[in-house]
Write an enzyme that holds these catalytic residues in place. Structure first.
Site, PDB file in Angstrom:
ATOM      1  CD  GLU A  23      -3.046  -0.887   2.275  1.00  0.00           C
ATOM      2  OE1 GLU A  23      -3.080   0.162   2.957  1.00  0.00           O
ATOM      3  OE2 GLU A  23      -3.869  -1.815   2.420  1.00  0.00           O
ATOM      4  CG  HIS A  83      -4.912   3.995   2.135  1.00  0.00           C
ATOM      5  ND1 HIS A  83      -5.984   4.720   2.615  1.00  0.00           N
ATOM      6  CD2 HIS A  83      -5.270   2.700   2.224  1.00  0.00           C
ATOM      7  CE1 HIS A  83      -6.944   3.892   2.979  1.00  0.00           C
ATOM      8  NE2 HIS A  83      -6.550   2.653   2.742  1.00  0.00           N
ATOM      9  CG  ASP A  96      -8.612   1.654   5.411  1.00  0.00           C
ATOM     10  OD1 ASP A  96      -7.410   1.528   5.723  1.00  0.00           O
ATOM     11  OD2 ASP A  96      -9.069   1.345   4.295  1.00  0.00           O
TER      12      ASP A  96
END
Length: 136
Positions: A23, A83, A96
């Site tokens: 990521e 991201h 998240d």
């Protein structure tokens, strides 16, 4: 609503593709409006220092402060963060949501499989809400 210039969107997507299988992450600068239209003017790449960067992202706090100083020097505000999800999902994950700390800011996610670029505003009481993205 988030106004995202085509050039900035392209830079973020290119970074996401180049960073695969990890990521990637960064900060969005520009004009921030907590209840209306925020406008991205620039993006500030950051190193992903998460313990498991294939499935999580974390910006080093010192690097984040340095980016915030650069934003301030350019008279920009913190619009949000971005991201990637190299293998989906094309929406915020449970991680998240658990890690979100900037209320009313935009969180742009680039999902590579399936490909999608979306944005969500995180509300302290309500979690993530999908927001419209105007690519200009």
């Amino acid at each position: 609503m988030l106004a995202l210039p085509k050039a900035v969107r392209a830079e973020i997507v290119e970074r996401a593709r180049g960073g695969r299988p990890l990521e990637i992450c960064g900060v969005l600068g520009g004009e921030y409006d907590p209840t209306g239209r925020s406008e991205v003017g620039s993006q500030y790449p950051a190193e992903n220092v998460a313990e498991h960067p294939r499935t999580r992202y974390r910006i080093d706090p010192e690097e984040q402060l340095a980016i915030f100083d650069r934003l301030e020097a350019r008279d920009e505000e913190i619009v949000g963060f971005y991201h990637s999800h190299p293998r989906g999902p094309p929406r915020p994950s449970e991680t998240d949501a658990a890690d979100a700390t900037w209320s009313d800011r935009s969180y742009v996610i680039v999902s590579l499989e399936p490909f999608e670029v979306g944005s969500w505003r995180w509300r302290e009481d309500d979690g993530f809400e999908r927001e419209d993205v105007a690519v200009e």
